[in-house]
Enzyme design. Structure first.
Site, PDB file in Angstrom:
ATOM      1  N   GLY A   1       0.711  -0.515  -0.088  1.00 43.60           N
ATOM      2  CA  GLY A   1      -0.585  -0.558   0.061  1.00 43.60           C
ATOM      3  C   GLY A   1       0.651   1.147  -0.077  1.00 43.60           C
ATOM      4  O   GLY A   1       0.664   1.753   0.974  1.00 43.60           O
ATOM      5  N   LEU A   2       1.169   1.883  -0.996  1.00 41.45           N
ATOM      6  CA  LEU A   2       2.066   3.106  -0.971  1.00 41.45           C
ATOM      7  C   LEU A   2       1.766   3.751  -1.631  1.00 41.45           C
ATOM      8  O   LEU A   2       2.038   4.687  -2.739  1.00 41.45           O
ATOM      9  CB  LEU A   2       2.967   2.700  -2.385  1.00 41.45           C
ATOM     10  CG  LEU A   2       3.567   1.653  -1.526  1.00 41.45           C
ATOM     11  CD1 LEU A   2       4.576   1.075  -3.130  1.00 41.45           C
ATOM     12  CD2 LEU A   2       4.891   1.563  -0.799  1.00 41.45           C
ATOM     13  N   ALA A   3       0.890   4.442  -1.096  1.00 36.48           N
ATOM     14  CA  ALA A   3      -0.014   5.763  -0.601  1.00 36.48           C
ATOM     15  C   ALA A   3       0.476   6.654  -0.009  1.00 36.48           C
ATOM     16  O   ALA A   3       1.716   6.607   0.891  1.00 36.48           O
ATOM     17  CB  ALA A   3      -1.545   5.554  -0.598  1.00 36.48           C
ATOM     18  N   VAL A   4       0.605   7.687   0.657  1.00 34.35           N
ATOM     19  CA  VAL A   4       0.790   8.383   1.573  1.00 34.35           C
ATOM     20  C   VAL A   4       1.121   7.862   2.613  1.00 34.35           C
ATOM     21  O   VAL A   4       2.978   8.493   2.720  1.00 34.35           O
ATOM     22  CB  VAL A   4       0.450  10.331   1.435  1.00 34.35           C
ATOM     23  CG1 VAL A   4      -1.131   9.922   2.143  1.00 34.35           C
ATOM     24  CG2 VAL A   4       0.836  11.283   2.158  1.00 34.35           C
TER      25      VAL A   4
ATOM     26  N   THR B   1      -1.491  -1.284  -8.332  1.00 32.89           N
ATOM     27  CA  THR B   1      -1.000  -0.334  -9.188  1.00 32.89           C
ATOM     28  C   THR B   1       0.738   0.062  -8.950  1.00 32.89           C
ATOM     29  O   THR B   1       1.238   0.892  -8.446  1.00 32.89           O
ATOM     30  CB  THR B   1      -1.598   1.052  -9.243  1.00 32.89           C
ATOM     31  OG1 THR B   1      -3.282   0.820  -9.377  1.00 32.89           O
ATOM     32  CG2 THR B   1      -1.867   1.560 -10.186  1.00 32.89           C
TER      33      THR B   1
ATOM     34  N   ASN C   1      -6.419   2.194   9.709  1.00 39.14           N
ATOM     35  CA  ASN C   1      -7.217   2.964  10.351  1.00 39.14           C
ATOM     36  C   ASN C   1      -8.338   1.966  10.419  1.00 39.14           C
ATOM     37  O   ASN C   1      -9.823   2.364  10.129  1.00 39.14           O
ATOM     38  CB  ASN C   1      -8.367   4.676  10.220  1.00 39.14           C
ATOM     39  CG  ASN C   1      -7.531   5.346  10.678  1.00 39.14           C
ATOM     40  OD1 ASN C   1      -6.617   5.580  11.567  1.00 39.14           O
ATOM     41  ND2 ASN C   1      -7.210   7.089  10.379  1.00 39.14           N
TER      42      ASN C   1
ATOM     43  N   SER D   1      -0.452   7.027  14.466  1.00 36.53           N
ATOM     44  CA  SER D   1      -0.900   8.990  13.790  1.00 36.53           C
ATOM     45  C   SER D   1      -0.124   9.142  13.788  1.00 36.53           C
ATOM     46  O   SER D   1       1.216   9.044  14.022  1.00 36.53           O
ATOM     47  CB  SER D   1      -1.672   8.796  15.705  1.00 36.53           C
ATOM     48  OG  SER D   1      -2.559   9.689  15.543  1.00 36.53           O
TER      49      SER D   1
ATOM     50  N   LYS E   1      -6.520   4.355  18.712  1.00 38.58           N
ATOM     51  CA  LYS E   1      -6.598   4.645  17.875  1.00 38.58           C
ATOM     52  C   LYS E   1      -8.206   5.403  18.059  1.00 38.58           C
ATOM     53  O   LYS E   1      -8.091   7.079  17.195  1.00 38.58           O
ATOM     54  CB  LYS E   1      -5.735   4.008  16.392  1.00 38.58           C
ATOM     55  CG  LYS E   1      -6.040   5.048  15.460  1.00 38.58           C
ATOM     56  CD  LYS E   1      -4.557   6.194  15.470  1.00 38.58           C
ATOM     57  CE  LYS E   1      -4.463   6.728  14.300  1.00 38.58           C
ATOM     58  NZ  LYS E   1      -5.603   6.860  13.133  1.00 38.58           N
TER      59      LYS E   1
ATOM     60  N   TYR F   1     -11.620  15.356  17.248  1.00 39.77           N
ATOM     61  CA  TYR F   1     -11.923  15.669  16.630  1.00 39.77           C
ATOM     62  C   TYR F   1     -12.748  16.972  18.239  1.00 39.77           C
ATOM     63  O   TYR F   1     -13.418  17.862  17.440  1.00 39.77           O
ATOM     64  CB  TYR F   1     -13.415  14.877  16.407  1.00 39.77           C
ATOM     65  CG  TYR F   1     -13.907  14.425  15.370  1.00 39.77           C
ATOM     66  CD1 TYR F   1     -12.910  13.603  14.808  1.00 39.77           C
ATOM     67  CD2 TYR F   1     -14.331  14.395  14.942  1.00 39.77           C
ATOM     68  CE1 TYR F   1     -13.115  12.945  13.807  1.00 39.77           C
ATOM     69  CE2 TYR F   1     -14.734  13.249  12.947  1.00 39.77           C
ATOM     70  CZ  TYR F   1     -13.994  12.465  13.014  1.00 39.77           C
ATOM     71  OH  TYR F   1     -14.369  12.300  11.988  1.00 39.77           O
TER      72      TYR F   1
HETATM   73  P1  NBP Z   1      -5.202   5.479   1.266  1.00 42.01           P
HETATM   74  O1  NBP Z   1      -6.505   5.398   2.435  1.00 42.01           O
HETATM   75  O2  NBP Z   1      -5.858   6.635   0.333  1.00 42.01           O
HETATM   76  O3  NBP Z   1      -5.301   4.053   0.563  1.00 42.01           O
HETATM   77  C1  NBP Z   1      -4.433   3.629  -1.206  1.00 42.01           C
HETATM   78  C2  NBP Z   1      -4.135   2.788  -0.964  1.00 42.01           C
HETATM   79  O4  NBP Z   1      -5.429   2.201  -0.272  1.00 42.01           O
HETATM   80  C3  NBP Z   1      -3.057   2.389  -2.225  1.00 42.01           C
HETATM   81  O5  NBP Z   1      -2.184   2.117  -2.415  1.00 42.01           O
HETATM   82  C4  NBP Z   1      -4.536   1.450  -3.357  1.00 42.01           C
HETATM   83  O6  NBP Z   1      -3.759   0.999  -4.488  1.00 42.01           O
HETATM   84  C5  NBP Z   1      -4.708   0.498  -1.837  1.00 42.01           C
HETATM   85  N1  NBP Z   1      -5.974   0.009  -2.114  1.00 42.01           N
HETATM   86  C6  NBP Z   1      -7.602   0.203  -2.200  1.00 42.01           C
HETATM   87 BR1  NBP Z   1      -7.626   2.460  -1.985  1.00 42.01          BR
HETATM   88  N2  NBP Z   1      -7.464  -0.681  -2.406  1.00 42.01           N
HETATM   89  C7  NBP Z   1      -6.919  -1.607  -2.391  1.00 42.01           C
HETATM   90  C8  NBP Z   1      -7.234  -3.302  -3.246  1.00 42.01           C
HETATM   91  N3  NBP Z   1      -8.615  -3.718  -2.944  1.00 42.01           N
HETATM   92  N4  NBP Z   1      -6.499  -4.022  -3.055  1.00 42.01           N
HETATM   93  C9  NBP Z   1      -5.236  -3.248  -2.472  1.00 42.01           C
HETATM   94  N5  NBP Z   1      -4.707  -2.685  -2.695  1.00 42.01           N
HETATM   95  C10 NBP Z   1      -5.212  -1.927  -2.349  1.00 42.01           C
HETATM   96  O7  NBP Z   1      -4.487   5.390   1.401  1.00 42.01           O
HETATM   97  P2  NBP Z   1      -3.152   6.507   2.802  1.00 42.01           P
HETATM   98  O8  NBP Z   1      -4.269   8.155   3.187  1.00 42.01           O
HETATM   99  O9  NBP Z   1      -1.922   7.034   2.580  1.00 42.01           O
HETATM  100  O10 NBP Z   1      -4.273   5.698   4.275  1.00 42.01           O
HETATM  101  C11 NBP Z   1      -3.147   4.504   4.847  1.00 42.01           C
HETATM  102  C12 NBP Z   1      -3.989   3.711   6.340  1.00 42.01           C
HETATM  103  O11 NBP Z   1      -4.153   5.324   6.713  1.00 42.01           O
HETATM  104  C13 NBP Z   1      -6.195   4.213   5.685  1.00 42.01           C
HETATM  105  O12 NBP Z   1      -6.179   2.805   6.584  1.00 42.01           O
HETATM  106  C14 NBP Z   1      -5.791   5.352   6.148  1.00 42.01           C
HETATM  107  O13 NBP Z   1      -7.580   5.685   7.329  1.00 42.01           O
HETATM  108  C15 NBP Z   1      -4.746   5.450   7.370  1.00 42.01           C
HETATM  109  N6  NBP Z   1      -4.462   6.772   7.539  1.00 42.01           N
HETATM  110  C16 NBP Z   1      -4.101   7.579   7.069  1.00 42.01           C
HETATM  111  C17 NBP Z   1      -4.096   8.907   7.670  1.00 42.01           C
HETATM  112  C18 NBP Z   1      -3.843   9.728   6.652  1.00 42.01           C
HETATM  113  O14 NBP Z   1      -3.109  10.791   6.633  1.00 42.01           O
HETATM  114  N7  NBP Z   1      -4.177   9.862   5.230  1.00 42.01           N
HETATM  115  C19 NBP Z   1      -3.118   9.227   8.978  1.00 42.01           C
HETATM  116  C20 NBP Z   1      -2.866   8.181   9.033  1.00 42.01           C
HETATM  117  C21 NBP Z   1      -4.187   6.579   9.014  1.00 42.01           C
HETATM  118  P3  NBP Z   1      -3.474   1.951  -5.356  1.00 42.01           P
HETATM  119  O15 NBP Z   1      -2.314   2.381  -5.411  1.00 42.01           O
HETATM  120  O16 NBP Z   1      -3.877   0.376  -6.473  1.00 42.01           O
HETATM  121  O17 NBP Z   1      -5.277   2.447  -5.726  1.00 42.01           O
END
Ligand code: NBP
Length: 480
Positions: free
Chosen positions: A9-12, A34, A102, A128, A185, A193
């Site tokens: 999972g290489l989002a942010v 992806t 989360n 967090s 968490k 909130y």
């Molecule tokens: P996202 O919550 O936006 O998730 C995106 C990632 O999930 C991408 O790598 C995407 O792959 C993958 N993904 C999805 Br969508 N559906 C999938 C599937 N069916 N199979 C495999 N991979 C899948 O990313 P994030 O904001 O980095 O957050 C990650 C986790 O951390 C979440 O649970 C989030 O609630 C939590 N979190 C986020 C933050 C924040 O500030 N963003 C803070 C604390 C916790 P793809 O690239 O192929 O679409």
């Protein structure tokens, strides 16, 4: 040589956590659904960061040293189950999967049990601190399969934020079994909130005082030097100071707040356990009300408020008291909920350790979490945070300004739901004899629900034939 750890999972969050791991000397195999994302990410890493791209799950699993440690940072919900389903046939018994997203704690409970059937040790871990935290040190709250903890402790504590006088106490420790890590968490997010609402109300009251965003930025900066020192106060000061084309940016931002659900989950859990998480409930409600932008615009033309201006006797220092008292109340409620969840689910949560874990790396990090950690260290079975001598004194002092702020805001028609809720809780909590005697009498009148008497021992129940038309049947002895 196989990688020390794998991350899917290489989002942010995922990307930043990988870089954090690499900075601490861990080699990381990475996979993303992806593939182009994997490739472009790995291309940005430097030679001293040992990050290895994989393009299939099978290749990914093969690249990680056994027993494998696999971190998931995919979107919470069905995506986590989808990844686990694909992974489970590829992993071996003894491998460890850590969900760092989360996830809802009840999903984590289910996953811990489901994966245990395959011999896979599952950890549900809150992470967090957002992007910045993931990159340079988040607060990490792991719970689930405890046999996995010795295998991941050093790694998670290495990448976690550090707190304490010498900045060497990791904001990561074992939380407990089942879904406890994600539960803690979730409560963190609920409290977040509340904290945000408390600060938003300060902004509204200070604005009603005629203070510009720039002037408020200075007030928040000053607050950040004392008992209100916190990340959220610090960024609020920065937000209020920000300008665009010479004007305050805050003035052009639409007042409609979004939410992703963790506040709502906190409130639902509080309701289920019968805990008065009143301030966070107001904070979630305030975000919901904020989203009715057009309806509020119509209501503003129809519904009248007082024509009185805010009482000029109210000072920013009173508002600081309101912020402080409301925060103390909110945390007292949050820790009541944690204590109850711990007892009812037999999680044996260490409340001092949880407060300590929130001192750095996370969004609610604040100086006063040290005070909360002290309170629970001194008395692990403390009945209520407000009974700790430090907090008794603190709220007795700050409640004066809170009351002044609520009265002034109400008189001027300025909505302060979190402050009003905090004051209502405070007054309700310190009222030895309230009005529930009447509620219980009403319940007995219309439904024969019975009541206890103050002149008889607790546990003895009485029923009165209030209207002279009922029988002697009590609620327990008839079916409605
Ligand atoms: P996202 O919550 O936006 O998730 C995106 C990632 O999930 C991408 O790598 C995407 O792959 C993958 N993904 C999805 Br969508 N559906 C999938 C599937 N069916 N199979 C495999 N991979 C899948 O990313 P994030 O904001 O980095 O957050 C990650 C986790 O951390 C979440 O649970 C989030 O609630 C939590 N979190 C986020 C933050 C924040 O500030 N963003 C803070 C604390 C916790 P793809 O690239 O192929 O679409």
């Amino acid at each position: 040589m196989a990688a020390d750890v794998g991350l899917i999972g290489l989002a942010v969050m995922g990307q930043n956590l990988v870089l954090n791991l690499a900075d601490h000397g861990y080699s990381v195999a990475v996979y993303n659904r992806t593939t182009s994302t994997t490739e472009s990410f790995v291309a940005t890493t430097t030679a001293d960061q040992d990050v290895r791209a994989t393009t299939t799950l099978a290749e990914f699993v093969d690249s990680v040293e056994r027993p494998r440690r696999v971190i998931l940072l995919v979107k919470a919900g069905p995506a986590v189950d989808a990844v686990i389903e694909d992974l489970v046939g590829l992993l071996d018994a003894g491998d460890i999967v850590i969900d760092g997203g989360n996830s809802l704690y009840t999903d984590t409970e289910r996953r811990v049990e489901g994966l245990a059937d395959h011999g896979i040790r599952f950890i549900g871990s809150g992470v967090s601190g957002g992007e910045e935290g993931a990159r340079h040190g988040p607060s990490i709250m792991p719970g689930g399969s405890e046999e996995a903890w010795p295998h991941v402790r050093d790694m998670l504590q290495a990448i976690a934020a550090k707190a304490g006088p010498a900045d060497d106490e990791p904001c990561c420790d074992w939380i407990g079994p089942g879904g406890s890590g994600h539960y803690v968490k979730m409560i963190h997010n609920g409290i977040e909130y509340g904290d945000m609402q408390v600060l938003a109300e300060a902004y509204l009251v200070l604005t009603a005082m005629g203070l510009s965003p720039a002037a408020q930025a200075e007030i928040f900066a000053e607050w950040n030097q004392g008992r209100l020192q916190s990340y959220l106060v610090e960024i609020t000061s920065g937000i209020l100071a920000a300008t665009e084309d010479g004007s305050a940016l805050i003035d052009v931002i639409l007042d409609a707040a979004g939410q992703k659900g963790t506040g709502k989950w906190t409130v639902i859990s509080a309701m289920e356990l019968g805990q008065p998480m009143m301030l966070v409930t107001e904070a979630v409600g305030a975000r919901m009300l904020s989203s009715f932008v057009d309806t509020r615009a119509r209501a503003s033309a129809l519904l009248q408020g007082p024509s009185t201006a805010l009482d000029p006797a109210l000072t920013p220092s009173d508002v600081a008291d309101a912020v402080y008292a409301a925060k103390i109340t909110s945390y007292a409620q949050g820790f009541m909920l944690l204590a109850d969840a711990s007892n009812s689910r037999e999680w044996d949560l260490d409340l001092a350790s949880i407060a300590a874990m929130w001192r750095a790396g996370c969004i609610i990090r604040a100086a006063f979490l040290d005070d909360i950690a002290h309170a629970y260290r001194d008395a692990p079975l403390l009945e209520n945070l407000l009974f700790d001598h430090f907090f008794t004194d603190a709220i007795n002092g700050a409640a004066v300004g809170l009351r002044k702020t609520v009265v002034a805001a109400a008189a001027a028609g300025v909505p302060v739901p979190a402050y009003a809720s905090a004051l209502t809780f405070y007054d309700g909590f310190r009222t030895a004899r309230g009005s529930a005697n009447l509620i219980q009498a009403q319940r007995d009148y219309f439904g024969a629900h019975t009541y206890e008497r103050i002149d008889k021992p607790r546990g003895e129940w009485f029923h009165t034939d209030w209207a002279g038309t009922g029988g002697t049947a009590r609620s327990g002895s008839y079916s409605a």
